[in-house]
Design an enzyme around this catalytic site. Structure first.
Site: not given
Ligand code: SAM
Length: 227
Positions: A68
């Protein structure tokens, strides 16, 4: 614990990022400012992207996901009003960067990631930095993390169609849930607070664009039948 040693050039860029992209855009919480000024974002991206680590943008990571934008990590931490005694859940650990930032403020962070490859990488980055109050779990975070509930704060780093009921249930009285919700390419940043009398209050903080939250209380997995 002493902050990890980092390249002085990165430290300079990080300080610039905090001034230009966080303070100048209205981030005020001193705990958030200090945490964002401490965690080396370059350690959470691949080598060729290190030089872009302090631009205020999302960057690609493994498994087709993104780390992000620094401003949005700071904004969500501020909206969650994280405190040093808090137990925090992050849904969507991705690279592990945001979980590391939350862990510099709160007592304990659990961060769930659905992609095993990402969960493993995030875990090893966090271990290398010695952040021992951050635990990365692989699974569907829309169901929360019942083993460790209740949480003082839950931050969801992916956009879903609605507020997952499981996450509301796992908030402690007074707990804050910050998440992007919406059915289009853009979502609305929402904060749900569980009041002491067990009612919930919802506030909205404008438009954001996140990758989809995929799971039982999120979007369906389009690739589920390909496996
Ligand atoms: N906070 C993270 C960072 O600092 O790198 C960035 C997150 S990225 C924008 C969103 C993440 O949410 C992705 O890695 C995706 O695989 C994960 N994701 C999506 N749905 C999810 C779920 N139901 N449970 C866990 N992770 C999930």
């Amino acid at each position: 614990m002493a902050p990890p040693q980092t390249n002085p050039r990165h430290a300079e860029h990080r300080a610039f990022m905090v001034e230009r992209h966080l303070r100048a855009r209205g981030i005020r919480d001193p705990l958030v400012i200090a945490a964002m000024g401490e965690v080396p974002r370059e350690a959470f991206v691949s080598g060729e992207l290190e030089e872009f680590a302090y631009e205020d943008s999302a960057l690609p990571i493994e498994a087709g996901q993104t780390i992000s934008q620094p401003y949005i990590v700071a904004r969500m931490a501020e909206l969650a009003t994280l405190e040093p005694t808090d137990k925090v859940l992050e849904v969507g650990a991705g690279s592990g960067f945001a979980a590391a930032v939350f862990g510099r403020i709160a007592a304990q962070v659990y961060a769930i990631e659905r992609h095993e490859e990402l969960a493993n990488l995030a875990r090893s980055r966090i271990a290398r930095l010695g952040y021992d109050n951050v635990e990365i779990i692989c699974g569907d975070g829309t169901k929360g993390f019942a083993e460790e509930e209740p949480f003082d704060a839950i931050i969801v780093s992916a956009g879903g169609p609605r507020v997952p009921e499981a996450l509301k249930r796992q908030l402690a009285p007074g707990g804050r849930l910050v998440l992007p919700v919406g059915t289009g390419r853009m979502q609305e940043l929402i904060r749900v607070t569980r009041n002491e009398d067990d009612t919930f209050e919802e506030e909205s903080f404008g438009g954001v664009a996140f990758v989809p939250l995929i799971g039982e209380e999120g979007w369906p997995d389009q690739n589920a039948d390909d496996a």
